[in-house]
Design an enzyme around this catalytic site. Structure first.
Site, mmCIF file in Angstrom:
data_model
loop_
_atom_site.group_PDB
_atom_site.id
_atom_site.type_symbol
_atom_site.label_atom_id
_atom_site.label_comp_id
_atom_site.label_asym_id
_atom_site.label_seq_id
_atom_site.Cartn_x
_atom_site.Cartn_y
_atom_site.Cartn_z
ATOM 1 N N ARG A 50 0.209 14.012 10.909
ATOM 2 C CA ARG A 50 -0.188 12.631 11.247
ATOM 3 C C ARG A 50 -1.695 12.467 11.094
ATOM 4 O O ARG A 50 -2.203 11.367 10.965
ATOM 5 C CB ARG A 50 0.285 12.243 12.657
ATOM 6 C CG ARG A 50 -0.066 10.816 13.009
ATOM 7 C CD ARG A 50 0.747 10.173 14.144
ATOM 8 N NE ARG A 50 1.216 11.055 15.181
ATOM 9 C CZ ARG A 50 0.447 11.592 16.137
ATOM 10 N NH1 ARG A 50 -0.835 11.298 16.204
ATOM 11 N NH2 ARG A 50 0.978 12.399 17.035
ATOM 12 N N TYR A 101 -4.706 -14.556 3.916
ATOM 13 C CA TYR A 101 -3.368 -13.961 3.844
ATOM 14 C C TYR A 101 -2.644 -14.227 5.158
ATOM 15 O O TYR A 101 -3.210 -14.028 6.233
ATOM 16 C CB TYR A 101 -3.501 -12.454 3.608
ATOM 17 C CG TYR A 101 -2.160 -11.777 3.622
ATOM 18 C CD1 TYR A 101 -1.245 -12.020 2.602
ATOM 19 C CD2 TYR A 101 -1.790 -10.945 4.664
ATOM 20 C CE1 TYR A 101 0.007 -11.427 2.623
ATOM 21 C CE2 TYR A 101 -0.545 -10.335 4.686
ATOM 22 C CZ TYR A 101 0.347 -10.585 3.660
ATOM 23 O OH TYR A 101 1.580 -10.005 3.688
ATOM 24 N N ASP A 172 -11.279 -8.430 2.348
ATOM 25 C CA ASP A 172 -9.993 -8.050 1.768
ATOM 26 C C ASP A 172 -10.135 -8.208 0.257
ATOM 27 O O ASP A 172 -10.251 -9.319 -0.263
ATOM 28 C CB ASP A 172 -8.898 -8.964 2.332
ATOM 29 C CG ASP A 172 -7.502 -8.590 1.854
ATOM 30 O OD1 ASP A 172 -7.391 -8.026 0.743
ATOM 31 O OD2 ASP A 172 -6.530 -8.886 2.574
ATOM 32 N N LYS A 197 -0.236 -3.854 -3.987
ATOM 33 C CA LYS A 197 -0.406 -4.833 -5.062
ATOM 34 C C LYS A 197 -0.973 -4.149 -6.312
ATOM 35 O O LYS A 197 -0.343 -3.273 -6.851
ATOM 36 C CB LYS A 197 -1.284 -5.972 -4.554
ATOM 37 C CG LYS A 197 -0.897 -6.482 -3.142
ATOM 38 C CD LYS A 197 0.437 -7.170 -3.086
ATOM 39 C CE LYS A 197 0.936 -7.466 -1.681
ATOM 40 N NZ LYS A 197 0.041 -8.208 -0.810
#
Ligand code: PLP
Length: 365
Positions: A50, A101, A172, A197
């Site tokens: 992790r 977004y 972003d 994306k």
């Protein structure tokens, strides 16, 4: 024979191919292996998966170098968004675009409703209004070009103003990618990506990244973000990380074709009587159109999305496949987005095929 001048920086077109490779020694594989493990033999640098996984590292190094900073990989773009927002103290103030977004808008709206953050919504294309909202703010959130209105903010100017006001700046950079825009060079503190994306580019993984500058202040942010990821557990699977690096290899090729297609389609779309407005910043591979529908723009936009054969009616963007969607069908989409707006994520197919498909769907509305 010409020799490569080591002092000459390599083009990003070369770097997307060359970065994140195993060390070039006899017998080494050309590509990094995928490490499926939950833990490690004790007393090494990492004791649990992790915290870190060697399959993340090449992708993080590649995107970090392309953006000019240090990258951290997350399980999704939204996980990267939540990590970046964790830098704001409870009760702090965020200045954010009214049309960002929708996952960001919903997150901030609910944080404000629950009393965890104060949000000042601004039009980031209006620099004076955005700067006027900065005093006392902890964070300025920018997305440029924005999803789906394709608004462009003055990143350098707003970053300088935010820093003067004592606020951090997050950008972003999902729509532009580091090949078209490098916000860290404008002084931005954290770049966020939905690697789902363009970076991975094949609509087959969900991943996100933060990138922070290699300065002292940037390294402190990186340490806080790392801790947030480790304790929040928003980590990437090794297979997804490997696929993303493979996708990154063709980022430059994909973007070149997709951007050329988008420029061409933006012009052709503007000539169709069913299109009342084309939003296209002049670069990038997303084009948003407003569809005119004899009194029902939403129905006309739905008919466009449902009437195509090559373009797939699906949410998301940035893949090799052309996709389109009427954005207001998504719950939580900001009201600033017109009901008849269709976002086109232009892929790498033949542009004449893409146009013919749009044209027949528009003609049948
Ligand atoms: C898709 C997207 C996100 C969220 O990313 P996920 O990978 O879907 O979690 C964030 N910002 C922008 C601009 C996006 O397009």
């Amino acid at each position: 024979m010409e020799h490569h001048d080591a002092a000459q920086p390599l083009s990003p077109r070369t770097r997307v191919v060359a970065l994140g490779r195993p060390e070039r020694v006899p017998g080494a594989p050309l590509n990094p292996p995928v490490t499926f493990t939950s833990t490690y033999i004790q007393d090494g640098p990492v004791n649990y998966a992790r915290v870190d996984n060697p399959t993340w590292t090449p992708f993080e190094e590649a995107v970090g170098e392309l953006e000019g900073g240090d990258a951290l990989l997350y399980s999704s773009g939204m996980a990267a968004v939540q990590a970046a927002l964790s830098l704001v103290p409870v009760g702090g103030t965020v200045v954010a675009p009214a049309a960002a977004y929708n996952g960001v808008v919903v997150t901030l709206t609910e944080a404000q409703r629950d009393g965890r953050l104060a949000v000042r919504w601004v039009d980031v294309t209006d620099s004076a209004a955005t700067i006027a909202a900065l005093p006392g703010a902890d964070l300025l959130w920018l997305e440029s070009p924005s999803n789906p209105l394709l608004e462009v903010a003055d990143i350098a100017g707003l970053t300088a103003a935010a820093h003067a006001a004592g606020a951090l700046v997050v950008v972003d950079n999902t729509f532009a990618t580091p090949l078209l825009q490098r916000p860290l060079e404008d002084g931005v503190d954290v770049v966020v990506h939905s690697a789902t994306k363009y970076l991975s580019g094949h609509s087959d993984v969900i991943l996100g990244l933060t990138v922070t500058p290699g300065t002292d202040a940037g390294r402190k942010l990186h340490a806080r973000l790392t801790r947030h990821r480790t304790l929040g557990g928003s980590i990437a699977g090794p297979m997804e990380a490997w696929l993303a690096l493979r996708g990154l290899r063709t980022l430059s090729l994909r973007l070149e074709r997709a951007c050329a297609n988008a420029a061409d389609l933006a012009e052709r779309l503007a000539t169709h009587p069913r299109i009342s407005r084309v939003r296209y910043p002049g670069w990038g591979a997303i084009v948003s159109v407003e569809v005119a529908g004899d009194g029902d723009d939403a129905a006309a936009a739905e008919a466009l999305a449902a009437g195509t054969r090559i373009w797939s009616p699906s949410t998301s963007l940035g893949g090799v496949e052309s996709q389109l969607e009427r954005r207001r069908r998504q719950p939580g989409e900001p009201e600033a987005v017109p009901v008849g707006l269709v976002r086109l994520s232009v892929g790498v197919e033949d542009v004449d095929d893409l146009w013919a498909d749009l044209q027949q769907a528009l003609d049948r509305i």
